[in-house]
Design a protein around this motif. Sequence first.
Motif, PDB file in Angstrom:
ATOM      1  N   ASN A  76      49.149 -54.585 -15.514  1.00  0.00           N
ATOM      2  CA  ASN A  76      48.594 -53.976 -13.420  1.00  0.00           C
ATOM      3  C   ASN A  76      48.515 -52.198 -14.268  1.00  0.00           C
ATOM      4  OD1 ASN A  76      50.977 -56.378 -13.023  1.00  0.00           O
ATOM      5  ND2 ASN A  76      48.544 -56.054 -11.887  1.00  0.00           N
ATOM      6  N   GLN A  77      49.208 -51.736 -14.650  1.00  0.00           N
ATOM      7  CA  GLN A  77      49.439 -50.765 -15.082  1.00  0.00           C
ATOM      8  C   GLN A  77      50.271 -50.174 -16.515  1.00  0.00           C
ATOM      9  OE1 GLN A  77      48.364 -48.666 -13.047  1.00  0.00           O
ATOM     10  NE2 GLN A  77      48.279 -46.580 -14.291  1.00  0.00           N
ATOM     11  N   TYR A  78      49.223 -48.753 -17.002  1.00  0.00           N
ATOM     12  CA  TYR A  78      49.139 -48.746 -18.088  1.00  0.00           C
ATOM     13  C   TYR A  78      49.679 -47.161 -18.849  1.00  0.00           C
ATOM     14  CZ  TYR A  78      48.630 -46.113 -22.846  1.00  0.00           C
ATOM     15  OH  TYR A  78      48.880 -45.442 -24.213  1.00  0.00           O
ATOM     16  N   PHE A  79      51.223 -46.092 -19.045  1.00  0.00           N
ATOM     17  CA  PHE A  79      51.599 -45.083 -19.314  1.00  0.00           C
ATOM     18  C   PHE A  79      52.191 -44.975 -20.230  1.00  0.00           C
ATOM     19  CE2 PHE A  79      52.982 -46.014 -14.550  1.00  0.00           C
ATOM     20  CZ  PHE A  79      51.987 -45.331 -13.600  1.00  0.00           C
ATOM     21  N   GLU A  80      51.480 -43.546 -21.191  1.00  0.00           N
ATOM     22  CA  GLU A  80      51.977 -43.742 -22.080  1.00  0.00           C
ATOM     23  C   GLU A  80      53.932 -43.940 -22.819  1.00  0.00           C
ATOM     24  OE1 GLU A  80      50.649 -39.813 -23.529  1.00  0.00           O
ATOM     25  OE2 GLU A  80      48.574 -40.547 -23.471  1.00  0.00           O
TER      26      GLU A  80
ATOM     27  N   LYS B 227      38.880 -47.753 -17.632  1.00  0.00           N
ATOM     28  CA  LYS B 227      37.796 -46.072 -17.390  1.00  0.00           C
ATOM     29  C   LYS B 227      36.434 -46.643 -16.662  1.00  0.00           C
ATOM     30  CE  LYS B 227      38.654 -43.168 -20.818  1.00  0.00           C
ATOM     31  NZ  LYS B 227      38.618 -42.761 -22.005  1.00  0.00           N
ATOM     32  N   GLU B 228      35.791 -47.860 -15.929  1.00  0.00           N
ATOM     33  CA  GLU B 228      34.603 -48.761 -16.420  1.00  0.00           C
ATOM     34  C   GLU B 228      34.601 -48.582 -14.413  1.00  0.00           C
ATOM     35  OE1 GLU B 228      33.560 -51.891 -18.002  1.00  0.00           O
ATOM     36  OE2 GLU B 228      32.915 -50.685 -19.743  1.00  0.00           O
ATOM     37  N   LYS B 229      36.261 -48.644 -14.134  1.00  0.00           N
ATOM     38  CA  LYS B 229      36.527 -48.680 -12.814  1.00  0.00           C
ATOM     39  C   LYS B 229      36.614 -47.646 -11.826  1.00  0.00           C
ATOM     40  CE  LYS B 229      38.605 -53.427 -13.034  1.00  0.00           C
ATOM     41  NZ  LYS B 229      40.035 -54.276 -12.230  1.00  0.00           N
TER      42      LYS B 229
END
Length: 166
Positions: A6-10, A164-166
């Motif tokens: 659902n989400q990405y973080f480093e 990114k496209e969203k």
Amino acid sequence: MILYPNQYFEKVEQITISFLRENKIKALILDVDNTLIDYNRTMKESVIYWAKDLKKQGVKLYILSNTNHKEKVEEVANKLEINYRNLAQKPFKSGFLKVQQELQEEPENIGVVGDQIFTDIIGGNRCKMYTILVDPIDKKDFWYTAWKRPLENKIKEKYKKKTKEK
């Protein structure tokens, strides 16, 4: 898609209390290896501070790890002063569901945080939990993880491009 988080973080420290509140997340199920500690079992002070801060703000934390090295998981859990379960057999649902029961939260209010798509993300998605992918802390991996990384990296790149496209 079951492979996408659902989400990405480093890194875990980027998961803020405001992000959790915004997404109605009251509890986090955390992976250990390469999520909280590196290959040499080192945990950054910033991770300890992050966990303590979230707990102070009412977020429940729980470690769920596939490792058979109980003492390693126990050491991390003791440092963070949270409960844990090892031998989880992720991505199977049983470990996630046992932790959910202990946390006494609905699946949509639980975030699953880990560095592996084929264990943490798929398992959390199968349980209808909010999945958060983080980059591995260390480039060095155990043999049973290393062979999956190239495929996971391709999936991660597709995910990043799609978001990114969203």
